[in-house]
Design a protein around this motif. Structure first.
Motif, PDB file in Angstrom:
ATOM      1  N   ASN A 335       0.806  -1.226   0.000  1.00 41.45           N
ATOM      2  CA  ASN A 335       0.000   0.000   0.000  1.00 41.45           C
ATOM      3  C   ASN A 335       0.838   1.275   0.000  1.00 41.45           C
ATOM      4  OD1 ASN A 335      -2.191  -2.038   1.469  1.00 41.45           O
ATOM      5  ND2 ASN A 335      -3.123  -0.457   0.184  1.00 41.45           N
ATOM      6  N   VAL A 373       2.585  -5.866  -2.330  1.00 36.40           N
ATOM      7  CA  VAL A 373       1.138  -6.003  -2.517  1.00 36.40           C
ATOM      8  C   VAL A 373       0.450  -4.638  -2.386  1.00 36.40           C
ATOM      9  CG1 VAL A 373      -0.934  -7.168  -1.679  1.00 36.40           C
ATOM     10  CG2 VAL A 373       1.278  -8.329  -1.531  1.00 36.40           C
ATOM     11  N   ASN A 374      -0.540  -4.391  -3.212  1.00 32.29           N
ATOM     12  CA  ASN A 374      -1.410  -3.200  -3.108  1.00 32.29           C
ATOM     13  C   ASN A 374      -0.660  -1.885  -3.306  1.00 32.29           C
ATOM     14  OD1 ASN A 374      -3.387  -5.037  -2.430  1.00 32.29           O
ATOM     15  ND2 ASN A 374      -3.572  -4.408  -0.293  1.00 32.29           N
ATOM     16  N   TYR A 414       1.437  -8.945  -6.142  1.00 31.44           N
ATOM     17  CA  TYR A 414       0.079  -9.048  -6.664  1.00 31.44           C
ATOM     18  C   TYR A 414      -0.787  -7.869  -6.196  1.00 31.44           C
ATOM     19  CZ  TYR A 414      -0.489 -11.373  -2.082  1.00 31.44           C
ATOM     20  OH  TYR A 414      -0.459 -11.688  -0.747  1.00 31.44           O
ATOM     21  N   THR A 415      -1.880  -7.715  -6.894  1.00 33.85           N
ATOM     22  CA  THR A 415      -2.857  -6.622  -6.716  1.00 33.85           C
ATOM     23  C   THR A 415      -2.183  -5.265  -6.556  1.00 33.85           C
ATOM     24  OG1 THR A 415      -3.109  -7.091  -4.321  1.00 33.85           O
ATOM     25  CG2 THR A 415      -4.699  -8.106  -5.829  1.00 33.85           C
ATOM     26  N   ASN A 416      -1.199  -5.005  -7.410  1.00 35.27           N
ATOM     27  CA  ASN A 416      -0.621  -3.664  -7.516  1.00 35.27           C
ATOM     28  C   ASN A 416      -1.195  -2.983  -8.763  1.00 35.27           C
ATOM     29  OD1 ASN A 416       1.672  -3.888  -5.392  1.00 35.27           O
ATOM     30  ND2 ASN A 416       1.974  -5.698  -6.673  1.00 35.27           N
ATOM     31  N   ILE A 417      -1.147  -1.670  -8.823  1.00 41.74           N
ATOM     32  CA  ILE A 417      -1.509  -0.938 -10.033  1.00 41.74           C
ATOM     33  C   ILE A 417      -0.271  -0.223 -10.538  1.00 41.74           C
ATOM     34  CG2 ILE A 417      -2.804   1.030 -10.941  1.00 41.74           C
ATOM     35  CD1 ILE A 417      -5.164   0.198  -9.291  1.00 41.74           C
ATOM     36  N   VAL A 447      -9.952  -2.945  -5.014  1.00 42.32           N
ATOM     37  CA  VAL A 447      -9.322  -3.945  -5.890  1.00 42.32           C
ATOM     38  C   VAL A 447      -8.060  -4.530  -5.251  1.00 42.32           C
ATOM     39  CG1 VAL A 447     -10.261  -3.051  -8.054  1.00 42.32           C
ATOM     40  CG2 VAL A 447      -8.116  -2.114  -7.164  1.00 42.32           C
ATOM     41  N   GLY A 448      -7.824  -4.228  -3.975  1.00 40.51           N
ATOM     42  CA  GLY A 448      -6.631  -4.714  -3.303  1.00 40.51           C
ATOM     43  C   GLY A 448      -6.852  -6.030  -2.588  1.00 40.51           C
ATOM     44  N   SER A 449      -5.783  -6.524  -1.981  1.00 39.80           N
ATOM     45  CA  SER A 449      -5.828  -7.751  -1.189  1.00 39.80           C
ATOM     46  C   SER A 449      -5.845  -7.410   0.288  1.00 39.80           C
ATOM     47  CB  SER A 449      -4.616  -8.625  -1.510  1.00 39.80           C
ATOM     48  OG  SER A 449      -4.626  -9.047  -2.853  1.00 39.80           O
ATOM     49  N   ASP A 473      -8.206  -0.815  -0.694  1.00 36.69           N
ATOM     50  CA  ASP A 473      -7.851   0.014  -1.838  1.00 36.69           C
ATOM     51  C   ASP A 473      -6.369  -0.140  -2.146  1.00 36.69           C
ATOM     52  OD1 ASP A 473     -10.452   0.878  -1.744  1.00 36.69           O
ATOM     53  OD2 ASP A 473      -9.997   2.852  -0.899  1.00 36.69           O
ATOM     54  N   ILE A 474      -5.963   0.388  -3.300  1.00 35.71           N
ATOM     55  CA  ILE A 474      -4.565   0.378  -3.718  1.00 35.71           C
ATOM     56  C   ILE A 474      -3.910   1.688  -3.300  1.00 35.71           C
ATOM     57  CG2 ILE A 474      -3.004   0.258  -5.700  1.00 35.71           C
ATOM     58  CD1 ILE A 474      -4.500  -2.338  -5.094  1.00 35.71           C
TER      59      ILE A 474
END
Length: 575
Positions: A335, A373-374, A414-417, A447-449, A473-474
């Motif tokens: 994050n 992540v995120n 994972y689940t990064n933008i 959309v995050g983990s 959230d991201i």
């Protein structure tokens, strides 16, 4: 004569009143404006728990020796009656030596945020505040420091051959160091410099009679709520915190202004275990001042909820030069928001370069699980996609020293933008460097983990995570909203047309007379399906309502309220 006595009485009364207001047990007197003020504990009548006041005024530097409180009753030094200003031509602004259980604070006058101001310390090697010579258990808060020859605040005792007590092997540990709510700017070197940097576990740059000696450990270090600006070297540098190191809620602007190689990070962290979170770091000018550096941080180090804006080099650089102390746990990087780094967003290197086992040197530690992540990484300066190596576009965002590290870590990224199109993300105000989500339509939302098991249950602004639909959230911010209840059934009595709509609509009630002005009056709301109200105001039935072309495409709920408390619903589809 009477006027003179009256003036003297008022003067003494003002002094007494200031002391009473500051709750002083001891007030220092006879202080010099031109010569270093050397103050020995043996010359001051005090007890643990006492408050020692420095009267408002301008003074030369202070050097305090051998003051000691207790864990439950520290000795407090503070300003009284206004600002204490320090201008020192040769030495450190305020130094404590051989002291323990001390608080120095600028909270002595509620009219000033920083009641102690180290205004100028001009000697090239001098610092604003120094915690030195085997001191421990300190709190430093609400102090402004500027124009120092070297660092703003420095806390460490370097190992010395002439004093074996300074050697790590002999047991001294600097514990319980709290540095918070200070304003440090325009320093000659680091803003905050904690711990010895000449060696970690295997190598040291100091030896005595042919034997290496090492700098002391630190424990329970908490650096928070500080503002640092225009530091010539690193904003915050911390090393050798082997237990409970926290760096949180700091704002760092324009670090590394002298662009000294490897000394120009917003944060440089090494040799220990840390939790680094909720920090905001911004470079005013691209190409100057790097992001965050972690050198040989230990297993379990966490880096989350940080914002880095325009850092040179990588946003976050991590290299464990030693073996991980736990082969089953690496780092947690989650994050974070990284905007326009000079190179990649995050760079990860596990190659062992310092070890007692020659067979392990230059081995990689790719099997140690590190997670990324995120995170939000936007527009990195590196473009690996155009190169001819094993690195592709993804390595512009998450980069590695070796391919085997990339391949082994890939499943834990994972689940990064990642994007080069910042203006498509739905961010609040990129012109003014606000990279939080604009609203629930932002690409960052839900959309995050779930990383709550890592202790991440809040965002940079200390708002709870997750929010709304109970999905993370991201990036560093979590949009705060509540989920609306299920939409009500549509009312057949009222008609909304046209629908779908592009620019306007109007509503007609089949049972209300159009020519009766009273029966045409209503209150109308337009609400998204997630509960955000876009319009709430008066409406006349049958009249065109314009402005829907400014809303995002989607489905909305239009609610009509009549004065007699009747309520009607219609769905509005905006194309």
């Amino acid at each position: 004569m009477i006027k003179k006595l009256l003036f003297l009485f008022l003067f003494l009364f003002a002094i007494w009143g200031a002391k009473a207001q500051c709750n002083c047990d001891v007030t220092l007197t006879g202080l010099s404006q031109t010569s270093l003020n050397i103050i020995l504990a043996s010359n001051v009548s005090y007890a643990p728990g006492d408050t020692i006041c420095i009267p408002a005024g301008t003074y030369a530097g202070f050097r305090f020796f051998d003051f000691e409180g207790t864990e439950t009753a520290p000795v407090t030094f503070k300003n009284c009656g206004g600002i204490v200003e320090i201008i020192e031509q040769q030495y450190t602004g305020i130094a404590f030596k051989r002291s323990k259980y001390i608080r120095i604070t600028g909270t002595g006058d509620e009219d000033f945020d920083y009641g102690i101001h180290v205004k100028e310390v001009v000697n090239g090697g001098s610092v604003g505040i120094g915690i030195e010579d085997l001191s421990s258990d300190f709190e430093i808060d609400h102090i402004e420091i500027e124009s120092t020859g070297f660092a703003g605040i420095m806390a460490k005792t370097d190992p010395s051959c002439s004093n074996p007590d300074t050697w790590r092997a002999n047991g001294y540990i600097l514990k319980n160091l709290s540095i918070h709510d200070n304003y440090i700017h325009d320093t000659g070197a680091e803003g905050i410099y904690i711990g010895y940097t000449g060696g970690y576990k295997v190598e040291s740059n100091r030896s005595c009679n042919g034997s290496l000696i090492f700098g002391h450990w630190l424990e329970n270090v908490d650096i928070y709520n500080n503002v640092l600006e225009n530091t010539a070297w690193d904003g915050i540098q911390v090393n050798l915190v082997r237990e409970n190191g926290k760096i949180r809620n700091n704002h760092i602007y324009n670090s590394g202004t002298e662009s000294v190689f490897a000394q120009d990070f917003a944060m440089s962290i090494g040799g220990g275990i840390y939790e680094v979170y909720n920090n905001y770091m911004e470079q005013y000018v691209p190409g100057m001042g790097q992001g965050m550096q972690f050198i040989s941080a230990e297993s379990g180090t966490k880096v989350y909820n940080n914002v880095l804006v325009r850092p040179d080099f990588h946003g976050i650089f991590m290299h464990n030069r030693h073996e991980f102390d736990d082969s089953n746990e690496g780092y947690y990087v989650a994050n974070n928001t990284i905007i326009e780094p000079g190179d990649s967003g995050i760079f990860y290197n596990t190659v062992i370069t310092i070890t007692e086992d020659p067979a392990k040197k230059f081995n990689t530690q790719e099997t140690v699980p590190t997670y990324m992540v995120n995170n939000l990484v936007v527009n990195p300066g590196t473009d690996h996609a155009s190169g001819n190596t094993w690195k592709g576009d993804q390595e512009s965002y998450f980069d590695f020293n070796k391919k085997v590290e990339r391949d082994s870590t890939a499943s834990r990224i994972y689940t990064n933008i990642t994007t080069r199109q910042m203006d498509t993300l739905g961010l609040m105000d990129i012109i003014n460097d606000d990279y939080s989500a604009l609203d629930q339509t932002s690409d960052l939302i839900d959309v995050g983990s779930d990383v709550s098991s890592w202790g991440i249950t809040y965002d940079l602004d200390n708002n709870p995570r997750p929010s709304g639909n109970n999905v993370f959230d991201i990036g560093a911010y979590e949009l705060q909203f509540t989920v609306a209840p299920p939409p009500p059934p549509e009312s057949r009595r009222i008609r909304l047309a046209p629908n779908p709509v592009t620019d306007y609509f109007k509503i007609v009630d089949k049972k209300r007379k159009r020519k009766n002005k009273r029966q045409r009056k209503a209150r109308m709301t337009i609400t998204s399906l997630t509960g955000i109200t876009l319009f709430d105001g008066d409406y006349k039935l049958g009249k065109r309502f314009y402005g829907v072309d400014t809303y995002n495409p989607g489905t909305y709920v239009v609610t009509i309220y009549y004065p007699n408390n009747k309520i009607f619903y219609k769905y509005l589809i905006i194309q």
